[in-house]
Scaffold this active site. Structure first.
Site, short mmCIF file in Angstrom:
data_model
loop_
_atom_site.label_atom_id
_atom_site.label_comp_id
_atom_site.label_asym_id
_atom_site.label_seq_id
_atom_site.Cartn_x
_atom_site.Cartn_y
_atom_site.Cartn_z
CG ASP A 83 -1.96 1.04 1.27
OD1 ASP A 83 -2.36 1.49 0.19
OD2 ASP A 83 -2.41 1.41 2.38
CG ASP A 105 0.58 7.89 -3.46
OD1 ASP A 105 0.46 8.71 -4.40
OD2 ASP A 105 0.22 8.14 -2.30
CD GLU A 142 -3.33 8.59 -4.24
OE1 GLU A 142 -3.14 7.56 -3.56
OE2 GLU A 142 -3.41 9.73 -3.74
CG HIS A 188 -5.60 8.36 3.29
ND1 HIS A 188 -5.32 9.07 2.16
CD2 HIS A 188 -5.55 7.06 2.95
CE1 HIS A 188 -5.10 8.23 1.16
NE2 HIS A 188 -5.23 7.00 1.59
N GLY A 189 -7.20 8.29 7.28
CA GLY A 189 -6.97 8.46 8.72
C GLY A 189 -8.18 8.24 9.58
N GLY A 223 -9.16 5.74 1.84
CA GLY A 223 -9.67 6.66 2.85
C GLY A 223 -11.18 6.58 3.03
CB SER A 225 -12.39 3.71 7.50
OG SER A 225 -11.45 2.67 7.24
CG ASN A 265 -7.14 0.77 0.12
OD1 ASN A 265 -7.45 -0.15 -0.63
ND2 ASN A 265 -6.01 1.44 0.00
ZN LIG Z 1 -4.58 5.29 0.70
#
Ligand SMILES: [Zn+2]
Length: 320
Positions: A83, A105, A142, A188-189, A223, A225, A265
């Site tokens: 990743d 990326d 990406e 993300h995060g 990103g 979730s 993801n």
């Molecule tokens: Zn990512």
């Protein structure tokens, strides 16, 4: 069965109209938790790891063991994926250890982390594709900049640069990537959107537009979730301090799948579930010092949320 390339896994997802979850692992127990979930749901799965992000000091040993553990589940159609590889060197390291797929990326510069221009992204990505395809390994690229905390990117809630459909078509034609991560409104995060409508911000029409131009390319959501409220609450109840925020809800992801998203993801959700279960177990059994029950609880927490995601994405029951 031997490990599958990303191209093989996502071609089956395209035929079946579902998406395959990709789950980040940083130790062997997490890897087992992901594979146990896939076995229980009879689902294909993408196990992914990031360079420099593990519980171990020796990355070469860790990647070797990671591959060994994934191979020990011969009944699970699994892809081992790097990743957010940041350089050709990252990707070659993963290939040398038997990863069947790598992400390059090159959307940001490795020097100053600023967005790379299109030509540099194309050049770096193309060099990885040439090498990887010669070795039978798939490549994800990406385009655009997905916001939030990415590997090596410290900013949170930073601006998203949306993918441009015409540029996406040119990017794939010139690089030959098997899969393309597109910036369509995710971040993300563990701290995503601070307003409730954040999770409704996926630009479904943009996904459809890109897919229309790239019918043969698997599109990837990063990103995305969901940031389950109960996991954040459990962490904070047991001494943690995670800022509550809003992620991408299941219905939005399913709308994306209907338009051609084939890899999703879910690193943060599985990590939240792991941490919530671990903290809960440790705080509920304060006199226990033997580690097995805490580790087993964390593994069960992570497997549980992954199984939920596999059902939401339609990959459950698709292992053949
Ligand atoms: Zn990512």
């Amino acid at each position: 069965m031997p490990l599958q390339t990303l191209a093989t896994t996502l071609a089956a997802a395209e035929r079946g109209g579902y998406a395959v979850g990709a789950f980040n692992v940083s130790d062997l127990n997490q890897t087992i938790a992901v594979l146990d979930a896939a076995r229980a749901e009879r689902s294909p799965v993408i196990v992914q790891a990031i360079t420099g992000m593990s519980a171990y000091g020796d990355e070469s040993w860790w990647w070797h063991m990671l591959r060994t553990v994934v191979e020990s589940y011969p009944d699970v159609p699994a892809t081992l994926h790097l990743d957010h590889g940041r350089s050709l060197q990252d990707c070659v390291g993963a290939m040398d250890h038997g990863f069947t797929s790598v992400m390059i990326d090159a959307s940001r510069s490795t020097e100053d982390d600023e967005p790379n221009d299109f030509e540099s992204n194309v050049a770096i990505t193309k060099s990885v594709v040439e090498l990887a395809h010669a070795r039978g390994v798939s490549v994800e690229g990406e385009l655009g900049t997905i916001g939030g905390a990415e590997a090596g990117v410290t900013g949170v809630l930073e601006e998203i640069i949306y993918a441009d459909p015409a540029q996406a078509e040119e990017f794939v034609a010139r690089t030959g990537v098997d899969a393309l991560a597109v910036a369509v409104g995710t971040s993300h995060g563990s701290v995503k959107f601070t307003d409730e409508t954040g999770g409704q911000r996926l630009r479904i029409n943009l996904i459809a537009e890109i897919k229309n131009r790239l019918p043969e390319t698997a599109l990837v959501l990063h990103g995305s979730s969901s940031i389950p409220v109960n996991a954040v609450a459990a962490i904070n109840k047991s001494g943690g301090s995670v800022t509550p925020s809003y992620g991408i809800d299941a219905a939005q992801k399913q709308a994306g799948i209907a338009q051609g998203i084939r890899k999703i993801n879910q690193g943060t959700d599985s990590h939240l579930a792991w941490t919530a279960a671990l903290r809960t177990e440790l705080s509920e059994r304060p006199s226990e010092v033997e580690p097995s029950s805490a580790i087993a609880a964390a593994m069960a927490g992570m497997s549980g949320i992954i199984r939920e995601r596999m059902r939401e994405f339609g990959s459950a029951g698709q292992a053949t």
